[in-house]
Design a protein around this motif. Sequence first.
Motif, mmCIF file in Angstrom:
data_model
loop_
_atom_site.group_PDB
_atom_site.id
_atom_site.type_symbol
_atom_site.label_atom_id
_atom_site.label_comp_id
_atom_site.label_asym_id
_atom_site.label_seq_id
_atom_site.Cartn_x
_atom_site.Cartn_y
_atom_site.Cartn_z
ATOM 1 N N MET A 1 5.979 29.840 -21.047
ATOM 2 C CA MET A 1 5.101 28.855 -20.414
ATOM 3 C C MET A 1 4.197 29.511 -19.378
ATOM 4 S SD MET A 1 7.745 25.653 -20.408
ATOM 5 C CE MET A 1 9.022 26.633 -19.665
ATOM 6 N N ASP A 2 3.081 28.834 -19.081
ATOM 7 C CA ASP A 2 2.138 29.379 -18.104
ATOM 8 C C ASP A 2 2.726 29.348 -16.698
ATOM 9 O OD1 ASP A 2 0.152 29.848 -20.031
ATOM 10 O OD2 ASP A 2 -0.504 27.759 -19.935
ATOM 11 N N LYS A 3 3.280 28.196 -16.321
ATOM 12 C CA LYS A 3 3.867 28.048 -14.983
ATOM 13 C C LYS A 3 5.328 28.459 -15.026
ATOM 14 C CE LYS A 3 1.314 23.927 -13.584
ATOM 15 N NZ LYS A 3 1.494 22.498 -13.448
ATOM 16 N N GLN A 4 5.747 29.196 -14.010
ATOM 17 C CA GLN A 4 7.180 29.498 -13.891
ATOM 18 C C GLN A 4 7.926 28.220 -13.561
ATOM 19 O OE1 GLN A 4 8.360 32.678 -11.361
ATOM 20 N NE2 GLN A 4 7.817 34.179 -12.925
ATOM 21 N N CYS A 5 9.107 28.062 -14.141
ATOM 22 C CA CYS A 5 9.904 26.887 -13.815
ATOM 23 C C CYS A 5 11.371 27.200 -14.048
ATOM 24 C CB CYS A 5 9.464 25.693 -14.653
ATOM 25 S SG CYS A 5 9.650 25.976 -16.412
ATOM 26 N N THR A 6 12.222 26.317 -13.576
ATOM 27 C CA THR A 6 13.657 26.516 -13.730
ATOM 28 C C THR A 6 14.167 25.730 -14.943
ATOM 29 O OG1 THR A 6 14.249 24.590 -12.400
ATOM 30 C CG2 THR A 6 13.885 26.670 -11.217
ATOM 31 N N ALA A 7 15.362 26.086 -15.377
ATOM 32 C CA ALA A 7 15.993 25.356 -16.478
ATOM 33 C C ALA A 7 16.194 23.890 -16.094
ATOM 34 C CB ALA A 7 17.327 26.007 -16.838
ATOM 35 N N GLU A 8 16.477 23.661 -14.819
ATOM 36 C CA GLU A 8 16.701 22.284 -14.354
ATOM 37 C C GLU A 8 15.415 21.465 -14.478
ATOM 38 O OE1 GLU A 8 17.763 25.044 -12.723
ATOM 39 O OE2 GLU A 8 19.800 24.689 -13.461
ATOM 40 N N GLU A 9 14.291 22.061 -14.098
ATOM 41 C CA GLU A 9 13.017 21.343 -14.199
ATOM 42 C C GLU A 9 12.711 20.992 -15.662
ATOM 43 O OE1 GLU A 9 10.433 23.022 -10.410
ATOM 44 O OE2 GLU A 9 10.772 24.352 -12.117
ATOM 45 N N VAL A 10 12.976 21.950 -16.556
ATOM 46 C CA VAL A 10 12.754 21.693 -17.980
ATOM 47 C C VAL A 10 13.683 20.576 -18.463
ATOM 48 C CG1 VAL A 10 13.017 22.639 -20.306
ATOM 49 C CG2 VAL A 10 11.929 24.012 -18.516
#
Lengths: 335, 335
Positions: free
Chosen positions: B229-238
């Motif tokens: 993905m373009d933006k970094q994110c956490t597994a929780e956010e996903v």
Amino acid sequence: MSKVKVAINGYGTIGKRVADAVQMQKDMEIVGISKTKPNFEAFVALDKGYQVYAPADKLKGMETGGVDASGTIEDMIQTADIVVDCTPGGFGDENKALYTKAGVKAIWQGGEEHELAGCSFNADANYEEALGRDFVRVVSCNTTGLCRVIYPLDQEFGIKKVRVTLMRRAADPNDVKKGPINAIVPSPIKLPSHHGPDVKSVIPHINITSTAVVLSTTLMHLHSLNIEMDKQCTAEEVADLLAAQSRIRFIGQGITSTAEIMELGKDLGRPRGDMWENCIWEQSVTIDEGELYFFQGIHQESDVIPENVDAIRAMMELESNGARSIEKTNKAMGI
Amino acid sequence: MSKVKVAINGYGTIGKRVADAVQMQKDMEIVGISKTKPNFEAFVALDKGYQVYAPADKLKGMETGGVDASGTIEDMIQTADIVVDCTPGGFGDENKALYTKAGVKAIWQGGEEHELAGCSFNADANYEEALGRDFVRVVSCNTTGLCRVIYPLDQEFGIKKVRVTLMRRAADPNDVKKGPINAIVPSPIKLPSHHGPDVKSVIPHINITSTAVVLSTTLMHLHSLNIEMDKQCTAEEVADLLAAQSRIRFIGQGITSTAEIMELGKDLGRPRGDMWENCIWEQSVTIDEGELYFFQGIHQESDVIPENVDAIRAMMELESNGARSIEKTNKAMGI
């Protein structure tokens, strides 16, 4: 030159195959195999002329069952230079004490942890690391299959990232107790799977992430691979490189599934119909947006067999050069 | 308000489910279904009160078989505002001529090419595109399952690249003629598979590469997904984002396989035990080296059913807003 004396502790799916492969070599021989039950495999072993041993508490049962055992596992180990341990995973520590006490070298299979042996082995990737060692672990069928493609690709093009989905067979063909018979089982559910780290136990610098599932089939594993490489290359260059590896077989000619690969193994007259090589669908080798994709079938019962032979040769320093050991093993087995 | 009149051409795995789902809605009703043979499905359709139609040359056979048909398929189409075509793939052009001549709108399934309808549909991703259209294609079960996760992830985080291995069921549970029963079949062998381009028929800008195999199972497909993905994110956010989608169900609670998911569908009292939602293993949602991985199960017989209902609503302009149509469909079906 006297032959290296090899004992097989655990004469199941892998053990019986390693025994036969060792017996085919000029520089090593089987001095005994161990069984815990007097079943058909024990009788076939006797027919083949192998000395059959058993745990002390199972000797009586072997006798009752009509199998003439030559002694205990401790007796067997005394006669050997090296033991190939093909017992089910989890007996590693216990058996290591046994081998250490007897002063005998030992090889474990992929069911044991890397730490038990301290050296995880693949003949292509790190033969030299095993030279003269007392303890070596031949990595699992899946890890062996991965190392065989990753190592040459990394040498030639440099590997940036490997992503692989491992589709695993549910059970070996003779195993009637396991499932699933109609389901797909993510295994493990928690990602990534242990297969990536296991490749790194052989080739530490490889960046690899793996996912794995278990399927309703008994014949082979199948890997769907995605590899990003440092150098740009064509599918033809990749195919040429992989086709040049002695333990990789390119398949096509109307083979559409793992079932037909195993049929080919039987038609070729392979012992037990085994397919020792990674089986890569030539047509699947593709570069898409600069990334490599391909499918390979892995025969879980047999791909580690030649690796065990090479590990013996390295540990006993019968051959200092990995490529030459591989050549000897392949020639003797008919790969 | 009079209900929109819907005819189902082809009352098989998908057709019979679409019929029941349409019948549950307040703003549409079934005016007829078509069968070619007087088998158990035709009798059940009559029991449910559906008017059964047949091709002209099959009417005699229906009568002989004890099924009281209401007329030909041409007759059925005359009574409808819109036809949901659930015939086997490949009859698209022929049937399109029929629908065009009768001046009736039509929906095809994923077995037909995008070009036939000119609009490939997923309720989340492009509902508005189908508003008022005469012809729409609801994409296949696998493509529907992919769009349901790709669209919200792309909206929220931006998608750089999707790599997916699709593990497909061999046949539907009632299909006794197909295999494999013990093999893994790369399908297609030549990579990449058509599933990536099919997602692009709905969300054109997505960069996606897919590989696919067919397995010895009948219950569900399973997708092993890797998404950059373009933006970094956490597994929780996903996980939070995906859990908020109405046609995604998170599973855990001891569910280890596709078989247990389908058992859950039965235990929930779903019609035919259907599982209309993407079933994502919550524990599998992982960010590894900045990339997202997860497993999802896709019930091939039913995940497109609510999408067909939404497509009807868009084409008939019963509702201009996709989210509101989805809400109506879900409420009526009990999703």
